[in-house]
Scaffold this active site. Sequence first.
Site, short mmCIF file in Angstrom:
data_model
loop_
_atom_site.label_atom_id
_atom_site.label_comp_id
_atom_site.label_asym_id
_atom_site.label_seq_id
_atom_site.Cartn_x
_atom_site.Cartn_y
_atom_site.Cartn_z
N ASP A 121 -53.30 57.34 2.75
CA ASP A 121 -52.10 56.55 2.47
C ASP A 121 -51.65 55.80 3.73
OD1 ASP A 121 -49.52 55.60 1.74
OD2 ASP A 121 -49.28 57.25 0.33
N SER A 169 -46.88 52.52 -2.64
CA SER A 169 -47.84 53.57 -2.97
C SER A 169 -47.90 53.84 -4.47
CB SER A 169 -47.47 54.86 -2.23
OG SER A 169 -47.66 54.71 -0.84
N THR A 222 -48.30 59.01 -4.78
CA THR A 222 -49.75 59.05 -5.01
C THR A 222 -50.18 60.19 -5.92
OG1 THR A 222 -50.17 57.94 -2.90
CG2 THR A 222 -52.00 59.13 -3.90
N GLU A 363 -55.26 63.62 -0.59
CA GLU A 363 -54.55 62.53 0.10
C GLU A 363 -54.15 62.92 1.51
OE1 GLU A 363 -50.81 59.48 -0.61
OE2 GLU A 363 -50.51 61.62 -0.99
N HIS A 372 -44.65 53.95 8.98
CA HIS A 372 -43.24 53.58 8.76
C HIS A 372 -42.41 53.83 10.02
CE1 HIS A 372 -43.16 52.46 4.56
NE2 HIS A 372 -43.79 53.57 4.20
N ASP A 411 -54.35 53.06 -0.21
CA ASP A 411 -53.56 52.30 -1.17
C ASP A 411 -53.01 51.02 -0.55
OD1 ASP A 411 -51.97 53.76 0.53
OD2 ASP A 411 -50.70 54.63 -1.02
N HIS A 557 -44.82 48.13 4.62
CA HIS A 557 -46.25 47.96 4.35
C HIS A 557 -46.67 46.53 4.68
CE1 HIS A 557 -45.87 51.27 1.00
NE2 HIS A 557 -45.58 51.71 2.21
#
Length: 676
Positions: A121, A169, A222, A363, A372, A411, A557
């Site tokens: 991720d 996500s 996710t 994941e 982030h 993703d 993102h």
Amino acid sequence: MSLRPRGEEPLIAREPSAQSSRQDEFEEEDSLLAGRPKDEPSRGRRRDNPRRDPRRIRERIRAAGGSTRKYIEIGLFAWAVIATVALIVLAVFYEQSRHRKLDSGGANPSGKRNLVFMVSDGMGPTSLSLTRSFRQYDEGLSFNDALVLDKYVVGQSRTASSSSLITDSAAGATAFSCGQKSYNGAISVDPDHAPCGTVLEAAKRAGYMTGLVVTTRITDATPACFASHVNMRDEEDRIAEQLLGEYPLGRTVDLMLGAGRCHFLPNTAKGSCRDDTRDLVKAAKDKGFKYMDNRKDFDNTRFGSGIKLPLLGLFADHDIPYEVDRRFEKDDYPSLDEMADVALRALHAATRDNDKGFFLMVEGSRIDHAGHANDPVAQVHEVLAYDRAFDTVLNFLKKDTTPGLLLATSDHETGGLATARQPHEFHYPEYLWHPSVLANASRSVEWLTGEYEKFLGQDNALKASSATKRAAVKARRSASDSSSAEAAADTDSDSDDEGGSSGTEKYLRAALRDHLGIEDPTTQEMSTLINKPHFAPYHFATMISSRSQTGWTTHGHSGADVNIYASDPKAVRGVLDRNVENIEIGGFMRRWLGVEGYVDKIERELKDGMGGSSAGSNGNTWRKDWMGEVPDEGVRLDGQNHTSGAGSAKKVKRDHYQNDFAKHKRCTLCESGGLH
């Protein structure tokens, strides 16, 4: 006939004589009847065979009369047409067969098989550059030393959702699970808010065993997209219920390992973040789940002879700590590769005597969180942890006798990461990046912020205690005639207690030196940390990033393409070994497992359960509003909404990002409104 000297031939050739023209016609007929080129001489004994001699055949045709000759010519024409059509049909059939082979990867196994799908991720290509260079420096490796992941890159994926060129996500995982584009914030529902059947649900219906392994909340976007369906990703209470089977399909997941215990505890319990009093831990046990919530139980399961399914392991109230911090707390939390190992062994044992294998999603969840936070220290350690988990899965598949495939991708990318930085707006930068700065750091920005928060809380408590003491002294002084000496002593005491900023500065300098390896904080940096503590997460991250020359373009993102990996490149040849849309990954997984035929029936069952009966034929029950509210047009659901608000997302633009930090207690400094 007179001969002209060479070079004096006429520029325009003379017309051929009638006799020459007739001879050419005979030769052309000969070539057509004999099935050879006009200029090719006859070979062998063909001339000696009167039945194959073109001249004799021509003589027989002429002798047969006009009508017979006409029929022969028609037959020859028909034969030519049929031969041409046959060639066209064969060419079309071959091309279609080739495309079918490409669409299926050209190597779909028959019979029992296992598929492990790994999601990193928020990991973009630069995350790998950053981590590779860091590892080479930190471990003294050569410049050409590579990560395990580097050896299995097969293609790239485009990541846009149906609502934005930059996905979240939820939409990203819906593309994988359902093979469909949807809007940011959608958990396995289409843009019209209808549930879409997932590859995990179809695999379970086909007889496979299934599992989910994460380092964040098991109810996060996710993992949620593989076994639940809600209109808004923050409906994590509903997601928790569906993961246990409280929706029209019943239980579809056999194994879940990760965190997010707070969504399974009643709101009357310590550590809960549910909005109601439901105890889902008890509900899970009642449904037959083996439940564990600590390292001791995990190790007993890990090293035990048998692992009972269904299994639910929740090892933290919210998220498992970043790997850079978890390594100091190994006695409390399992790592991603340890959980993946347990999941693989458990599913392998459960399917040993089955005709079907298993589907497992793993994941590396918190690479995204590090992006982030713009925290390069947390980032490199999260990617390394994911690389180890990838290697664990590879080694399992190599040893296992059941055909298996490891397919992996991200993703989206988070942070707009660059291994370069523009330190001054109007100055051309040096070509530098310093992994040594990251190697000197031992903790994440998140952990350091939490410690600073604790210090400030203790300091405030101390100040409050001192203020109470001073008030009592002043009260006693006013009640009696105090001497001037006593009053002066009180004043000195007040001055001593008010020296808190120097205490905070001393604490910060030690913390920066010991945990981030920063020994040269500037006066401006210290002033900001002391006077604006609610901005501490940003400033800690900026301090480590600027010194290492690590660049970031966003706290959200980006729209960058991401890598695709496969343990067997032949399995994805012609399908995923190029630049593809993310939905093609979802489609490939369905085909590889051979479960496409189950999806339509699953979707009908899900749609039949919308707003209808809240009980199934198997005794399973669920909320009537199990998918939650449908959001109003324009409501932002991707987890990055900075508009403050409260209440229903249908009515108000909810501040999910700030609410996510507050609700899951990552940082209570954020609740002051400073962190967005």
